[in-house]
Design a protein around this motif. Sequence first.
Motif, short mmCIF file in Angstrom:
data_model
loop_
_atom_site.label_atom_id
_atom_site.label_comp_id
_atom_site.label_asym_id
_atom_site.label_seq_id
_atom_site.Cartn_x
_atom_site.Cartn_y
_atom_site.Cartn_z
N MET A 134 1.08 -1.56 -0.25
CA MET A 134 0.33 0.11 -0.25
C MET A 134 0.75 1.40 0.34
O MET A 134 0.03 2.00 -0.25
N LEU A 135 2.17 1.37 0.62
CA LEU A 135 2.96 2.64 1.04
C LEU A 135 3.61 2.78 -0.35
O LEU A 135 3.59 3.43 -0.60
N PHE B 149 4.38 8.75 1.39
CA PHE B 149 3.92 8.24 0.27
C PHE B 149 2.47 8.96 -0.57
O PHE B 149 2.72 8.15 -1.19
N GLY B 150 2.32 9.47 0.68
CA GLY B 150 1.22 9.73 0.22
C GLY B 150 -0.28 9.47 0.29
O GLY B 150 -1.53 9.45 -0.67
N VAL B 151 0.12 8.66 1.22
CA VAL B 151 -1.28 7.82 1.21
C VAL B 151 -2.43 8.30 2.27
O VAL B 151 -2.03 8.84 3.64
N ILE B 152 -3.51 8.38 1.70
CA ILE B 152 -4.56 9.23 2.56
C ILE B 152 -5.84 8.63 2.34
O ILE B 152 -6.59 7.50 1.13
N GLY B 153 -6.79 9.56 2.32
CA GLY B 153 -8.14 9.12 2.06
C GLY B 153 -9.11 7.59 2.95
O GLY B 153 -8.33 6.96 4.24
N ASP B 154 -9.23 7.11 1.71
CA ASP B 154 -9.64 5.58 1.95
C ASP B 154 -8.86 4.85 2.45
O ASP B 154 -8.32 3.49 3.20
N TYR B 155 -7.77 5.07 1.60
CA TYR B 155 -6.34 4.02 1.36
C TYR B 155 -6.04 3.83 3.46
O TYR B 155 -5.25 2.92 3.83
#
Lengths: 288, 318
Positions: A274-275, B105-111
Motif C-alpha cells: 500500500m505504501l 508516500f501520500g497514502v490518504i483517505g480510504d487507503y
Amino acid sequence: MLNLIINAIINGILLGGVYALLAIGLNLLFGVLKLIHLAYGQFVMIGLYILYVLVVNAGLPFWAAAIITIIVTGILGIIVHILIVQPLLDAPRLNQLLALAGLIIVFENLSMVIWGADYRNIQMSLPVVAVGGFYIRMSYLIAFIGGLITLGLLYLFLYKTYLGLSIRAISQDLEGVELMGVNPKVNFYVTMAAGGILTGIVAVFFAPIYAVHPHFGSSFTILAFIIVVLGGMGNLLGGFISAFIMGVVTSVAAFLTTSEIADIIAMLIFIGVMLVRPQGIMGIREAR
Amino acid sequence: MKRSYLYFLGTLIFIGVLIFPHFVSNYIIHIAVLILIWSYVSTVWAYMGRFGLVSLGHGAFLGIGAYTSGLLFNNFHLTPLVGMFIGGIAAAIVALILGYACFRFGVIGDYFALVTLALAEVIMLLIIALREFTGGSLGFTLNKMGNSFLYLSSDSKIFFYYLALAFVILSILIWKKIDKSKIYKAMRAIGEDELASASLGINVIKYKVIITIISAFLTALGGSLYGQYITYLNPHTLSGVGVSLDIAFKAILGGMFNIWGPTVGTILIVTMEETFRGIFGSHFIGVSEVLYGIALICFIIFLPKGIYGTIVNKLSKK
C-alpha cells in the motif's frame, strides 16, 4: 525437512487457488467500482450458512443447494446495493466503507442469533491423494480448478460483452459514460449482483474445506483485500498471481513458525505494498 | 444573552456530572465510567479524524497502551502511573513510523483507513503470538492491589468515575489548545488543498505526523486506564479491527468535527447497547447487536455529519 517444505509449497500453491477464487469478487467490487466492501467475508459466511441449511436441514442434493445459494447471494448483493450502497454513492467514500463495516456487525450477530456460535460444516469429506510422497487435498484442487473457471468466465464477461465494457468504463470516468448514453445505475446493480454471485460461488467451493461460524468472515475479508491490492486493483490476472504468492508465503511461514506470525507477515506485505506500490505488482500507476 | 444562557446550562450540566455518581446504583456508575473512558478515546481519535485522517487502527494504540502498562505492572510491579506513559511513548513510536511512511508516500483517505486497519490486526496478532508473556487469546488478569491511588487501583467505581472524567476534560482542553495552535491552521489548510499548502511552504508531512503522534499517545493512555478499570486484558477487546471500528463509529456518529461530538456519540452508542442488552439480553444474545448495527448504518446514511454536528449546524443557521 526439505520434503516437508516442498509439501508446504505445494499446499501453498493449492491454497493460492482457493485464495484466488476468494479474491475475484472483491477485485470486481473494489477494483472496478472502487467500493471498499468491508463486509465481503461476511457475504461468503452467509453463503456458507445458506448452503448448510439447504444441505443438512432441507436435505437437498449438493448441486441443487449450490445453485440456490448462488442465486440467493446474488439477490443479497442487490438488496445491500439498494439499501446501503445506492444512498451513499454521492457521499464521501469513507461513509460507504463505514456503512459496510456496520453491516459486519449485523451479519455476524444475525448468524449468531440464528445458528449460534458452533462450528458447522456440511458432512462432506473429500479424499487426500498422495502423489509421489506429497499429499494433495482434493477439496483444494477442486477449488483451484473452480477458481480458474470462474476467473475465465468473469474475464469473458468483462472484456467480451457490452455490459462488461460499460462496467469497466464506469470505473474510469462516470460522467463520460453517462454522456455516452449508458445508464450507470443498471451497471451498479449488475456489478453488485455479480459480486454477490461470486461470493456464493466462493461459499460453494469453501463448503468442503472450512467449517462456518459467526466470526468466519473478517479474516477472509482482510486476506482478499491483501490479494487484490498486491495484484493491482481491478487487475484480474495480477490478483490471480498474487493469490498464489500469498498462498505460498502464508503456507511456508505457517509451517516454519506459527499461523499468527504467518498472518502478521501477510499484513506487513499488505502495508508495504500500500505504501510503496499501491498500483500492485502488475498494475500501472494511474492519476488519482 | 444567548451565550450567557449556554454558559449557565453548561455549568449546571457540569455540576450534575460531578455529583451524579453519589445518587445512583453501581451498575449505572459502571456504565457512566465506560461512557467516560470511550468518550475520551473517541475524542482523541477525532483529533485526527476531523482533519480527514480517518484511522481505523486506533485499537492498535489502545492495545499497546493497555498491554505495556499491564505487563510492566504484573511482571515488574511498576505503577501504571509510569507504565501508561511508557505505553504512550511506545504507541507514539509506532504512530511515528506508520504515520511518516503513510504521509511520505501520500497514502490518504480510504487507503489510509485500510492501512491503519491492517496495523490494528498486526498488533492484535502480535499480542496473541507472544502468548508466553501476554496470555495469548485468553488474555490475563492484573494483580490485585486493593485501594491505592499510586497504583491506579480501587474497588470503588466512583474512583474510576472521577479519574475518567479528568481524562475527558483533559482531552477537551487539548482539543481547544490544538484549535489555537499553528497545527490547526496548517491542518485546515492541508485539508482544503494539500498541494497548495505544500507549495506555500507548509510542511505537510510534519504536521500530519505530529497530530497522529498526539492522538496515538493519548489513545494509549486511555487503553491503560481501561485496563486498570476492567483489570482483565484481552487482545480481542483491546485491539484488533472490532475495537478500532467501534472507536471510529462513536466519534463519527456524534460528529467528529465538533468538540462534543465524540462524547455525544459515545453516550448514545453505549446507552443504546445497554438498553438493547437490557431488553433482549437473556433471550437472544446478538439481537441487540443486530439492531445496533442497523441503527449505525441508518445514522451513517441519513446523518453523515453526526448527530451533534447536525444539531449544531441547524442551530447556528437559525
